[in-house]
Design a protein around this motif. Structure first.
Motif, PDB file in Angstrom:
ATOM      1  N   GLN A 561      38.698  87.919   0.394  1.00  0.00           N
ATOM      2  CA  GLN A 561      37.324  87.850  -0.087  1.00  0.00           C
ATOM      3  C   GLN A 561      36.989  86.464  -0.629  1.00  0.00           C
ATOM      4  O   GLN A 561      35.904  85.927  -0.362  1.00  0.00           O
ATOM      5  N   VAL A 562      37.900  85.874  -1.369  1.00  0.00           N
ATOM      6  CA  VAL A 562      37.674  84.528  -1.906  1.00  0.00           C
ATOM      7  C   VAL A 562      37.481  83.525  -0.768  1.00  0.00           C
ATOM      8  O   VAL A 562      36.552  82.696  -0.792  1.00  0.00           O
ATOM      9  N   LEU A 563      38.338  83.589   0.230  1.00  0.00           N
ATOM     10  CA  LEU A 563      38.251  82.641   1.345  1.00  0.00           C
ATOM     11  C   LEU A 563      37.040  82.925   2.226  1.00  0.00           C
ATOM     12  O   LEU A 563      36.417  81.996   2.759  1.00  0.00           O
ATOM     13  N   ALA A 564      36.703  84.218   2.393  1.00  0.00           N
ATOM     14  CA  ALA A 564      35.503  84.577   3.155  1.00  0.00           C
ATOM     15  C   ALA A 564      34.261  84.006   2.478  1.00  0.00           C
ATOM     16  O   ALA A 564      33.334  83.528   3.147  1.00  0.00           O
ATOM     17  N   ASN A 565      34.242  84.043   1.150  1.00  0.00           N
ATOM     18  CA  ASN A 565      33.128  83.463   0.405  1.00  0.00           C
ATOM     19  C   ASN A 565      33.099  81.941   0.529  1.00  0.00           C
ATOM     20  O   ASN A 565      32.028  81.339   0.675  1.00  0.00           O
ATOM     21  N   TYR A 566      34.262  81.333   0.465  1.00  0.00           N
ATOM     22  CA  TYR A 566      34.365  79.871   0.516  1.00  0.00           C
ATOM     23  C   TYR A 566      33.823  79.310   1.828  1.00  0.00           C
ATOM     24  O   TYR A 566      33.318  78.177   1.879  1.00  0.00           O
ATOM     25  N   LEU A 596      40.485  77.035   8.175  1.00  0.00           N
ATOM     26  CA  LEU A 596      40.280  78.184   7.296  1.00  0.00           C
ATOM     27  C   LEU A 596      40.340  79.485   8.098  1.00  0.00           C
ATOM     28  O   LEU A 596      40.950  80.473   7.663  1.00  0.00           O
ATOM     29  N   ILE A 597      39.728  79.509   9.268  1.00  0.00           N
ATOM     30  CA  ILE A 597      39.769  80.694  10.130  1.00  0.00           C
ATOM     31  C   ILE A 597      41.208  81.025  10.512  1.00  0.00           C
ATOM     32  O   ILE A 597      41.631  82.188  10.448  1.00  0.00           O
ATOM     33  N   ASP A 598      41.970  80.013  10.878  1.00  0.00           N
ATOM     34  CA  ASP A 598      43.384  80.225  11.231  1.00  0.00           C
ATOM     35  C   ASP A 598      44.183  80.760  10.046  1.00  0.00           C
ATOM     36  O   ASP A 598      45.011  81.665  10.190  1.00  0.00           O
ATOM     37  N   ASP A 599      43.915  80.201   8.872  1.00  0.00           N
ATOM     38  CA  ASP A 599      44.644  80.641   7.675  1.00  0.00           C
ATOM     39  C   ASP A 599      44.315  82.090   7.326  1.00  0.00           C
ATOM     40  O   ASP A 599      45.204  82.869   6.946  1.00  0.00           O
ATOM     41  N   MET A 600      43.055  82.451   7.461  1.00  0.00           N
ATOM     42  CA  MET A 600      42.668  83.827   7.173  1.00  0.00           C
ATOM     43  C   MET A 600      43.288  84.789   8.180  1.00  0.00           C
ATOM     44  O   MET A 600      43.707  85.898   7.826  1.00  0.00           O
ATOM     45  N   VAL A 716      52.717  88.418   0.287  1.00  0.00           N
ATOM     46  CA  VAL A 716      52.843  87.762  -1.012  1.00  0.00           C
ATOM     47  C   VAL A 716      53.047  86.264  -0.841  1.00  0.00           C
ATOM     48  O   VAL A 716      52.383  85.445  -1.490  1.00  0.00           O
ATOM     49  N   VAL A 717      53.949  85.898   0.050  1.00  0.00           N
ATOM     50  CA  VAL A 717      54.243  84.480   0.292  1.00  0.00           C
ATOM     51  C   VAL A 717      53.015  83.756   0.816  1.00  0.00           C
ATOM     52  O   VAL A 717      52.671  82.653   0.354  1.00  0.00           O
ATOM     53  N   ILE A 718      52.319  84.373   1.763  1.00  0.00           N
ATOM     54  CA  ILE A 718      51.160  83.716   2.372  1.00  0.00           C
ATOM     55  C   ILE A 718      49.994  83.640   1.391  1.00  0.00           C
ATOM     56  O   ILE A 718      49.297  82.616   1.305  1.00  0.00           O
ATOM     57  N   ALA A 719      49.781  84.685   0.603  1.00  0.00           N
ATOM     58  CA  ALA A 719      48.705  84.645  -0.394  1.00  0.00           C
ATOM     59  C   ALA A 719      48.952  83.542  -1.425  1.00  0.00           C
ATOM     60  O   ALA A 719      48.024  82.820  -1.819  1.00  0.00           O
ATOM     61  N   LYS A 720      50.203  83.414  -1.861  1.00  0.00           N
ATOM     62  CA  LYS A 720      50.536  82.346  -2.813  1.00  0.00           C
ATOM     63  C   LYS A 720      50.288  80.973  -2.209  1.00  0.00           C
ATOM     64  O   LYS A 720      49.745  80.070  -2.864  1.00  0.00           O
ATOM     65  N   ALA A 721      50.666  80.785  -0.950  1.00  0.00           N
ATOM     66  CA  ALA A 721      50.487  79.496  -0.285  1.00  0.00           C
ATOM     67  C   ALA A 721      49.005  79.156  -0.147  1.00  0.00           C
ATOM     68  O   ALA A 721      48.593  77.993  -0.342  1.00  0.00           O
ATOM     69  N   LEU A 722      48.185  80.167   0.174  1.00  0.00           N
ATOM     70  CA  LEU A 722      46.751  79.925   0.321  1.00  0.00           C
ATOM     71  C   LEU A 722      46.087  79.659  -1.021  1.00  0.00           C
ATOM     72  O   LEU A 722      45.142  78.870  -1.109  1.00  0.00           O
ATOM     73  N   HIS A 723      46.575  80.295  -2.062  1.00  0.00           N
ATOM     74  CA  HIS A 723      46.064  80.024  -3.409  1.00  0.00           C
ATOM     75  C   HIS A 723      46.342  78.570  -3.790  1.00  0.00           C
ATOM     76  O   HIS A 723      45.471  77.862  -4.323  1.00  0.00           O
ATOM     77  N   LYS A 724      47.536  78.130  -3.498  1.00  0.00           N
ATOM     78  CA  LYS A 724      47.913  76.743  -3.801  1.00  0.00           C
ATOM     79  C   LYS A 724      47.081  75.761  -2.985  1.00  0.00           C
ATOM     80  O   LYS A 724      46.663  74.701  -3.483  1.00  0.00           O
ATOM     81  N   LYS A 725      46.812  76.106  -1.740  1.00  0.00           N
ATOM     82  CA  LYS A 725      46.099  75.208  -0.830  1.00  0.00           C
ATOM     83  C   LYS A 725      44.610  75.114  -1.147  1.00  0.00           C
ATOM     84  O   LYS A 725      44.019  74.023  -1.107  1.00  0.00           O
ATOM     85  N   TYR A 726      43.983  76.253  -1.461  1.00  0.00           N
ATOM     86  CA  TYR A 726      42.522  76.290  -1.531  1.00  0.00           C
ATOM     87  C   TYR A 726      41.933  76.350  -2.940  1.00  0.00           C
ATOM     88  O   TYR A 726      40.754  76.015  -3.127  1.00  0.00           O
ATOM     89  N   ARG A 727      42.711  76.768  -3.913  1.00  0.00           N
ATOM     90  CA  ARG A 727      42.119  77.045  -5.226  1.00  0.00           C
ATOM     91  C   ARG A 727      41.352  75.855  -5.794  1.00  0.00           C
ATOM     92  O   ARG A 727      40.232  76.007  -6.311  1.00  0.00           O
ATOM     93  N   SER A 728      41.912  74.685  -5.689  1.00  0.00           N
ATOM     94  CA  SER A 728      41.259  73.506  -6.281  1.00  0.00           C
ATOM     95  C   SER A 728      40.106  72.980  -5.426  1.00  0.00           C
ATOM     96  O   SER A 728      39.275  72.196  -5.904  1.00  0.00           O
ATOM     97  N   ARG A 729      40.044  73.394  -4.168  1.00  0.00           N
ATOM     98  CA  ARG A 729      38.977  72.907  -3.281  1.00  0.00           C
ATOM     99  C   ARG A 729      37.659  73.651  -3.476  1.00  0.00           C
ATOM    100  O   ARG A 729      36.582  73.108  -3.211  1.00  0.00           O
ATOM    101  N   ILE A 730      37.767  74.912  -3.880  1.00  0.00           N
ATOM    102  CA  ILE A 730      36.622  75.812  -3.771  1.00  0.00           C
ATOM    103  C   ILE A 730      35.458  75.419  -4.671  1.00  0.00           C
ATOM    104  O   ILE A 730      34.308  75.305  -4.210  1.00  0.00           O
ATOM    105  N   ILE A 731      35.699  75.190  -5.949  1.00  0.00           N
ATOM    106  CA  ILE A 731      34.602  74.932  -6.881  1.00  0.00           C
ATOM    107  C   ILE A 731      33.831  73.648  -6.541  1.00  0.00           C
ATOM    108  O   ILE A 731      32.586  73.663  -6.520  1.00  0.00           O
ATOM    109  N   PRO A 732      34.487  72.530  -6.251  1.00  0.00           N
ATOM    110  CA  PRO A 732      33.723  71.318  -5.929  1.00  0.00           C
ATOM    111  C   PRO A 732      32.769  71.497  -4.745  1.00  0.00           C
ATOM    112  O   PRO A 732      31.626  71.020  -4.791  1.00  0.00           O
TER     113      PRO A 732
END
Length: 744
Positions: A561-566, A596-600, A716-732
């Protein structure tokens, strides 16, 4: 005719012998059916339960208590016993069974229940299903999947399911008794993915022709479904005739009074037999008689007039007469007939259905012989503007999901409070039940656990304490971070404000620079950045909860949902790059969008719940030769993409965020869009692109390709990796996005 009589005799015998016909069942039969359900659910613990049946009470009830070394489940029918079992699992052992995650981590010796637990329901009817559910979710189900669902229904207290599988066989028999041939009916029966709208008279023939194999195998499937539902004490709702006839009807009955009608969704006209024509009563009676011979009856009949069609006249007298004839047709075949009507038309076409028209339609039927389904009561409670349906019995329903779309969404506070409030409201009239009328299932399990938990209570649900128990049952333990995360989810995705149904991701849209399309509606009921703390908290809870099936699903769903919104602010940035003539930024951001599509897709591939492969494979499995398999694959592909033909206005209505669909359908479309924009920089024409991409989409709908049917990768592994990759990008990126002017 001889063949029809032989079949009728055979199935009448089959119905009688297998107990399909509804009657008062001996308590030993109820006990056996209940025992078999417990064995299916808990094969290693079934011997620790004892079942006691007392069917003398009028209201449904259950009790749970320990006696010796057994846990006694008491009730008046199979649904009550199953509900007792699920209450025990939820509230004593803290387990849970949902479509999307199950926790049955039980000790070898089950905990005792020293103090008697007694529950009864204030709701005579607990309705389940919508015509659309049979296609958006159930098009390709076999008996194994149906058996699992019927168990879920019983556990959750359902006792009044819509049961419309196999109806094509009945209509085939009826029309062939008049001399119609397969050729006469080939343009009538739709393909298997479109039965819901065929049954409701919205379309004919699309996705067909329908084979004899399908009709016969689904007749047999329906017999199994009905037998199991009735064994457990459910009263099934079967369809009745509302006038929808084949176009070839004119060939056999040239003087018949037919009216052409059109659903206005880019399909051909369908034909309605006028209720004043003597054939209307004759065919309606013949249909119900044939259906009863083969499938039995519980005297409940679904019939929907003018589903998403406007009646030719607004005169209440005309509507009264039409309704009267439909009911008389039911009664001529079954003196005990009760008409069950979806109240959707009063919501979808509210500009037509004002008080005089609604009253005219309903007044023709005795109050105790009609049940109205307030189909979307959590969105717009029609009961409040109809004096509670002018004396008719009615059911409060949660619709919730439209089209099978994947989106975290729901009116959680409403679902927790509104049914009980309506029950106690002196203006609610003959409120007799609650129900689930979603267009699709297998998503947002929290809403369905919550809604069905209303069954055995008559007071509003305290959401905070309920969620604490829900998450304990789901994840197998309490966790402070999870509790905080759910607080965030309640205030964001589940707040139920502003929009009708869940927001879509721009990824699923036919590519555009605009921020939405007609059926890719991106407007949210919360600010995207407000959901981020829930994602952070789920990631933080991984060490404590990662072994839980339900947690893994929810972790993937929140991440999705977070990535779909992003995707939306990123796509809007790409549009701004084009407007600013910034080719370098355009190239960079377009590349990230594809990434992003590939990651999702990789994320969703970790859960069976989010795979395209089973949908396609299950469709093909019903075919007995390559031609039939190809037709069913085409049906399956079409429904979730274009819906109809290449120019159909419903494209994306049933979009799915599924692994396989991301990389094979959505990604190539966006790649072609970006390539076309670059090739026509400064002169890009959206209309020309749409015409070109429609051809590619239609070609995709008709392709032959297998997709994975098993999950791959560690969620779990993939969700953690995507959190690390995208979390800081989303707000800006999100903060840069200008407000979108939505016109819906």
């Amino acid at each position: 005719m001889k063949r029809i009589l032989e079949l009728a005799i055979f199935f009448t015998f089959f119905v009688f012998e297998t107990g399909i016909c509804q009657s008062t069942k001996p308590e030993t039969e109820i006990k056996n059916a209940s025992s078999q359900l417990i064995t299916r659910i808990l094969p290693n613990h079934a011997s620790q339960f004892s079942i006691e049946i007392d069917s003398s009470a009028k209201e449904d009830w259950f009790e749970i208590v320990s006696k010796g070394d057994k846990i006694v489940l008491r009730g008046n029918n199979g649904v009550s016993v199953a509900s007792a079992l699920y209450y025990y699992l939820n509230n004593v052992t803290h387990c849970q069974i949902t479509w999307n995650g199950t926790n049955l981590n039980l000790p070898k010796k089950l905990p005792a229940v020293p103090k008697l637990i007694h529950k009864k329901t204030p709701y005579e009817y607990r309705y389940y299903l919508n015509y659309c559910t049979f296609n958006y979710s159930m098009s390709w189900w076999d008996w194994k999947r149906w058996e699992k669902e019927i168990d879920w229904m019983a556990l959750h207290g359902i006792n009044m399911p819509l049961a419309i599988t196999g109806e094509e066989y009945i209509w085939d028999e009826v029309y062939k008794s008049y001399g119609f041939t397969d050729a006469d009916l080939d343009t009538f029966f739709s393909g298997p993915a479109y039965f819901g709208w065929f049954w409701m008279g919205n379309l004919d023939g699309w996705g067909g022709p329908l084979s004899k194999n399908w009709k016969e195998t689904h007749r047999d499937l329906q017999l199994k479904i009905l037998k199991r539902e009735r064994e457990l004490g459910m009263k099934t709702v079967l369809p009745a005739f509302t006038g929808h006839v084949p176009a070839s009807f004119k060939k056999f009955f040239p003087n018949a009074k037919l009216k052409a009608t059109n659903w206005e969704n880019d399909f051909e006209d369908t034909y309605i037999l006028d209720s004043s024509d003597p054939l209307f009563a004759e065919i309606g009676k013949k249909f119900l008689e044939m259906q009863s011979k083969i499938y039995g009856t519980d005297h409940l009949y679904s019939a929907d007039t003018f589903n998403e069609n406007t009646p030719p006249l607004s005169d209440p007298a005309y509507l009264f007469d039409l309704s009267k004839k439909i009911f008389e047709g039911m009664k001529s075949a079954d003196e005990k007939a009760v008409w069950v009507m979806q109240g959707w038309l009063f919501y979808s076409h509210r500009e037509f259905w004002e008080a005089p028209q609604i009253k005219g339609l309903l007044d023709a039927v005795p109050d105790d012989r009609m049940i109205i389904l307030d189909l979307a009561a959590e969105i717009e409670p029609v009961w409040k503007r109809t004096e509670a349906f002018y004396g008719k019995q009615w059911i409060w329903n949660m619709l919730h999901n439209f089209g099978g779309n994947i989106s975290m969404f729901g009116r959680i506070e409403t679902v927790a409070n509104a049914p009980a409030k309506a029950l106690k409201d002196p203006k609610s009239g003959k409120l007799k039940g609650i129900g689930l009328t979603m267009e699709a299932i297998e998503q947002n399990p929290v809403l369905y656990e919550l809604m069905t938990d209303n069954t055995w209570r008559d007071t509003p649900i305290d959401l905070n304490s309920w969620l604490a128990n829900y998450t304990l049952n789901r994840y197998g333990k309490s966790n402070a971070d999870i509790a905080k995360a759910w607080d965030v989810l309640v205030k964001t995705v589940y707040n139920g404000q502003v929009i009708r149904d869940g927001a879509e991701s721009i990824i699923v849209s036919r590519p555009t620079f605009e921020g939405f399309r007609r059926w890719a509606r991106t407007k949210q009921n919360y600010a995207s950045e407000d959901l981020l703390p829930a994602w952070d908290l789920f990631i933080k809870a991984i060490p404590d909860c990662q072994k839980s099936d339900g947690f893994q699903y929810d972790l993937v769903d929140v991440t999705r949902q977070v990535l779909a919104n992003y995707a939306l602010p990123l796509q809007q940035q790409i549009a701004k790059d084009y407007q600013n003539n910034d080719k370098v930024a355009f190239e960079k951001n377009a590349k990230e969008f594809i990434e992003l599509i590939d990651d999702m897709d990789q994320l969703l591939a970790t859960r069976y719940d989010f795979l395209l492969g089973p949908w396609i494979a299950d469709a093909r499995r019903w075919g007995i030769d390559e031609k039939e398999k190809a037709l069913y694959e085409q049906n399956a592909r079409d429904l979730i993409t274009l819906w109809g033909g290449a120019n159909n206005r419903l494209h994306e209505y049933s979009n799915r965020q599924w692994s396989g669909l991301f990389t094979d359908f959505y990604k190539p479309r966006w790649q072609q869009f970006f390539a076309d924009v670059k090739a026509n920089w400064g002169t890009f024409n959206q209309e020309k692109f749409d015409e070109k991409i429609k051809e590619w989409e239609w070609k995709w709908v008709n392709e032959r390709k297998d997709f994975p049917v098993k999950a791959k990768g560690n969620p779990v592994v993939i969700a953690k990796a995507l959190h690390k990759k995208y979390r800081s990008r989303i707000i800006p990126v999100t903060e840069k996005m200008a407000p979108i002017k939505y016109d819906y």
